[in-house]
Design a protein around this motif. Structure first.
Motif, PDB file in Angstrom:
ATOM      1  N   LYS A 214      36.453  28.021  13.958  1.00 27.81           N
ATOM      2  CA  LYS A 214      36.768  27.365  15.446  1.00 27.81           C
ATOM      3  C   LYS A 214      37.544  28.655  16.097  1.00 27.81           C
ATOM      4  CE  LYS A 214      36.003  22.916  15.287  1.00 27.81           C
ATOM      5  NZ  LYS A 214      35.533  22.520  14.053  1.00 27.81           N
TER       6      LYS A 214
ATOM      7  N   SER B 192      42.962  20.466  21.300  1.00 28.19           N
ATOM      8  CA  SER B 192      41.722  20.659  21.043  1.00 28.19           C
ATOM      9  C   SER B 192      41.095  19.573  20.046  1.00 28.19           C
ATOM     10  CB  SER B 192      41.426  22.213  20.352  1.00 28.19           C
ATOM     11  OG  SER B 192      42.218  22.053  19.081  1.00 28.19           O
ATOM     12  N   GLY B 193      42.174  18.997  19.586  1.00 28.30           N
ATOM     13  CA  GLY B 193      41.563  17.888  18.495  1.00 28.30           C
ATOM     14  C   GLY B 193      41.131  18.445  17.059  1.00 28.30           C
ATOM     15  N   VAL B 194      41.482  19.690  16.959  1.00 24.50           N
ATOM     16  CA  VAL B 194      40.882  20.258  15.491  1.00 24.50           C
ATOM     17  C   VAL B 194      42.099  19.775  14.474  1.00 24.50           C
ATOM     18  CG1 VAL B 194      40.914  22.455  14.460  1.00 24.50           C
ATOM     19  CG2 VAL B 194      40.047  22.603  16.610  1.00 24.50           C
TER      20      VAL B 194
ATOM     21  N   LYS C 118      43.534  17.196  14.230  1.00 29.89           N
ATOM     22  CA  LYS C 118      43.092  15.506  14.086  1.00 29.89           C
ATOM     23  C   LYS C 118      41.832  15.517  13.044  1.00 29.89           C
ATOM     24  CE  LYS C 118      43.447  11.165  14.771  1.00 29.89           C
ATOM     25  NZ  LYS C 118      42.571  10.573  13.870  1.00 29.89           N
ATOM     26  N   GLU C 119      40.828  16.477  13.410  1.00 29.47           N
ATOM     27  CA  GLU C 119      39.845  16.569  12.698  1.00 29.47           C
ATOM     28  C   GLU C 119      39.941  17.070  11.379  1.00 29.47           C
ATOM     29  OE1 GLU C 119      36.381  20.038  13.226  1.00 29.47           O
ATOM     30  OE2 GLU C 119      36.737  18.899  15.292  1.00 29.47           O
ATOM     31  N   TRP C 120      40.788  17.900  10.994  1.00 28.89           N
ATOM     32  CA  TRP C 120      41.373  18.384   9.629  1.00 28.89           C
ATOM     33  C   TRP C 120      41.879  17.229   8.987  1.00 28.89           C
ATOM     34  CZ3 TRP C 120      43.799  23.814  11.351  1.00 28.89           C
ATOM     35  CH2 TRP C 120      42.392  24.715  11.618  1.00 28.89           C
ATOM     36  N   GLN C 121      42.923  16.303   9.685  1.00 25.84           N
ATOM     37  CA  GLN C 121      43.357  15.366   8.920  1.00 25.84           C
ATOM     38  C   GLN C 121      42.469  14.238   8.559  1.00 25.84           C
ATOM     39  OE1 GLN C 121      46.252  12.546  10.772  1.00 25.84           O
ATOM     40  NE2 GLN C 121      47.593  12.840   9.284  1.00 25.84           N
ATOM     41  N   ASP C 122      41.524  13.898   9.261  1.00 18.93           N
ATOM     42  CA  ASP C 122      40.607  12.929   9.339  1.00 18.93           C
ATOM     43  C   ASP C 122      39.648  13.234   7.983  1.00 18.93           C
ATOM     44  OD1 ASP C 122      41.736  11.432  11.209  1.00 18.93           O
ATOM     45  OD2 ASP C 122      40.045  11.919  12.608  1.00 18.93           O
ATOM     46  N   ALA C 123      39.663  14.781   7.843  1.00 21.46           N
ATOM     47  CA  ALA C 123      38.702  14.849   6.812  1.00 21.46           C
ATOM     48  C   ALA C 123      39.384  15.193   5.398  1.00 21.46           C
ATOM     49  CB  ALA C 123      38.029  16.415   7.307  1.00 21.46           C
TER      50      ALA C 123
END
Ligand code: UGB
Length: 587
Positions: free
Chosen positions: A204, A248-250, A252-257
């Motif tokens: 990213k 960018s929300g990146v 949060k995306e990582w935490q959710d994964a």
């Protein structure tokens, strides 16, 4: 006011904000409507970009700038009320049992990590014309920093996921922070090399925007001297990485994964992946929310010092104090000699190498409160002692390692000190400046950066039982360096010290004039005595065993002068080139 009709309603709001913030000079020179209308709109498009890319918007930027400029004019020390002392942290010795335990724990944890490379800086101190991540970290194979970083992450991914046996994430993501100075060339480097084997979706890009320059102590935003419809901008510093990961929300995306760690690193440190597994192991074992990697640091060396600061009101924090601030801070607080080496030969304050490991949960929680804004500073160059005018425009700056400054005392902030030979060899200084570095202090040049790779690999093989000859001293571009045998391996061969130990057997030796390149992940070295150049290919994973006495004319090192423009820049900044005379290629 007559020009307001040219602007969209949002832009009109921005114009009002600018007027309130004392910025009327940005448009009071505007001619009547009909003249330069497109340029006027362009200026407001730029204002909108500057506004949206800064946490809290331009009004907040200008407000903070006014405060920091007033503090700077008053000569206020940002560390007023704080007393520095030497902090205590985890100190690792490469290769011992504790190190191996941490390394093991770190490799297991790595599949839950995400990596962030800050590569928005142009490296003004180095003066190289290209992007720094495209520079070869060594010229024996010519592998560039970015490829080496990706090779290392992919090797970590493979080993870590294999150990997890299908449980949890299977890919380690990489975010790269770029800037207008580096973005297109970074993307191009990756695209023209098939992302060096990483899936394009794994990478990213986060592009940082520059911030508005300021002309005076009232924080009047500076117009470009050559274009009165353009605001002058400059880089805001690597601290932008936090707000970008958040907005960018990146993150949060990582935490959710299900990811647990974010590992930050800089553009040119060819050694750092030798230190990452064990440092990650320290984070996981000690439960550090923030773990900074550090190395023993020579007094006054141009890297920040990790310092414990205790405030009169009882607050304490362990934080990086930049090199230009550490010495005055110490002198002002009971250390009359400032930053000096102790009997160990090093400053008692370990050197920050800006390799940081954060635990995602607490990090995201904090960013949700701050939006990723971190403490900034301003460094105006005043015309004279009245401090009323600047020699040139200034701007606010921020550094990624200042993140812990806003954390509550309950946050678990630690650091891990590792030998510099295995953790830190950045390429930051141009040959002329490097040659002026005081004797005994690291050069941090392309010359020393490359030689450090050979030294580290030689010493690691020595620890693993190989008889590696001593180095010779040579001078390149005015810098005296140790020249060890040119030993280079792919991360998939020797990701960790345990990997290396498990692949070297019997009585092996390598002479100082030798070169050994190991591309093959499954190569075993058995009773090898090497005097010359040996290249072990089989990158496809075929099992290879290399043994016996091997001798040839090998590869030699020839001096080149950095002023010799007939030699490519990435070669002449090191002061030597490699002559490939004769080699044995296996299998
Ligand atoms: N960088 C960005 O991505 N964006 C920017 O706007 C600026 C830089 P420098 P610096 O390890 O020796 C740091 O310029 O800032 C990237 C620490 O502050 O090489 O002078 C840039 O691309 C210091 O405490 O370093 O000093 C590069 O990857 C000390 O630890 C990285 O940020 C020092 O590094 C660093 O930029 C060090």
């Amino acid at each position: 006011l007559r020009n307001l009709s040219l602007l969209s309603p949002e832009q009109v709001e921005l114009a009002k904000m600018l007027l309130e913030m004392g910025q009327s000079h940005l448009f009071e020179h505007w001619p009547e409507p009909g003249v330069d209308d497109d340029k006027k709109r362009e200026l407001f498009n730029q204002v909108a970009r500057l506004n949206s890319s800064y946490p809290g918007g331009l009004a907040s930027y200008i407000k903070t700038a006014k405060e920091l400029l007033a503090d700077s004019k008053a000569g206020k020390n940002p560390y007023d009320g704080f007393t520095p002392s030497v902090p205590s942290g985890e100190s690792l010795t490469f290769g011992d049992d504790t190190f191996l335990q941490y390394e093991d724990a770190g490799v297991k944890e790595a599949r839950k990590a995400a990596f962030v490379l800050v590569a928005g800086g142009l490296g003004e101190r180095l003066g190289y014309n290209g992007i720094k991540v495209a520079l070869p970290l060594e010229t024996t194979t010519g592998t560039c920093f970015l490829q080496h970083y990706i090779d290392s992450i992919l090797a970590l991914q493979e080993t870590s996921c294999r150990l997890a046996q299908g449980d949890g994430p299977t890919e380690i993501p990489l975010a790269i922070m770029t800037s207008d100075d580096t973005h297109s060339r970074t993307v191009e480097l990756l695209e023209s090399n098939a992302y060096f084997g990483m899936k394009p979706t794994q990478v990213k890009f986060l592009k940082q925007e520059k911030v508005a320059c300021l002309d005076d102590n009232d924080a009047r935003v500076a117009l470009d001297p050559h274009n009165k419809y353009k605001i002058q901008t400059k880089p805001h510093g690597h601290g932008d990485v936090h707000s970008l990961l958040y907005s960018s929300g990146v993150l949060k995306e990582w935490q959710d994964a299900g990811r647990r760690w974010v590992v930050f690193f800089q553009d040119t440190n060819g050694l750092l992946f030798k230190a990452i597994p064990s440092a990650l192991g320290v984070s996981a074992t000690k439960g550090y929310h923030v773990n900074s990697l550090a190395v023993p640091r020579k007094a006054k060396e141009a890297i920040g010092g990790i310092t414990k600061l205790t405030h009169q009101d009882g607050r304490t924090m362990v934080i990086n104090v930049e090199y230009n601030q550490l010495d005055p801070l110490l002198r002002a607080s009971g250390y009359p000699d400032g930053d000096v080496n102790s009997e160990t030969g090093y400053s008692p304050f370990p050197g920050n190498i800006n390799q940081l490991i954060f635990e995602i949960g607490p990090y995201l929680e904090e960013l949700t409160k701050t939006g990723g804004a971190i403490k900034e500073f301003v460094n105006p160059k005043y015309k004279d002692s009245t401090k009323t005018a600047f020699k040139s425009s200034t701007r606010l700056e921020c550094m990624m390692q200042d993140y812990p400054k806003t954390l509550p005392p309950s946050a678990r902030v630690g650091f891990t000190v590792m030998d510099a030979w295995v953790a830190y060899a950045p390429v930051k200084n141009n040959p002329e400046d490097a040659a002026k570095v005081p004797k005994g202090n690291p050069y941090h040049s392309a010359t020393s950066g490359e030689m450090a790779i050979y030294k580290a690999n030689s010493l690691i093989l020595r620890k693993a039982g190989v008889k590696v000859d001593d180095p010779v001293l040579q001078v390149f571009n005015g810098q005296e360096v140790e020249v060890w045998p040119r030993i280079v391996w792919k991360p998939k061969w020797g990701l960790t010290y345990s990997d290396v130990k498990g692949k070297v057997h019997g009585n092996c030796s390598v002479t100082q004039r030798s070169t050994m390149v190991i591309e093959a992940p499954n190569c075993h070295i058995v009773d090898l005595s090497l005097d010359g150049a040996l290249i072990i290919n089989a990158a496809d994973g075929t099992e290879v065993e290399v043994s016996g006495p091997l001798q040839n004319r090998g590869w030699t090192i020839e001096s080149v002068d950095y002023k010799d423009t007939s030699v490519p820049e990435e070669v002449r900044i090191r002061g030597f080139k490699i002559n490939k005379i004769e080699q044995l290629v296996k299998p």
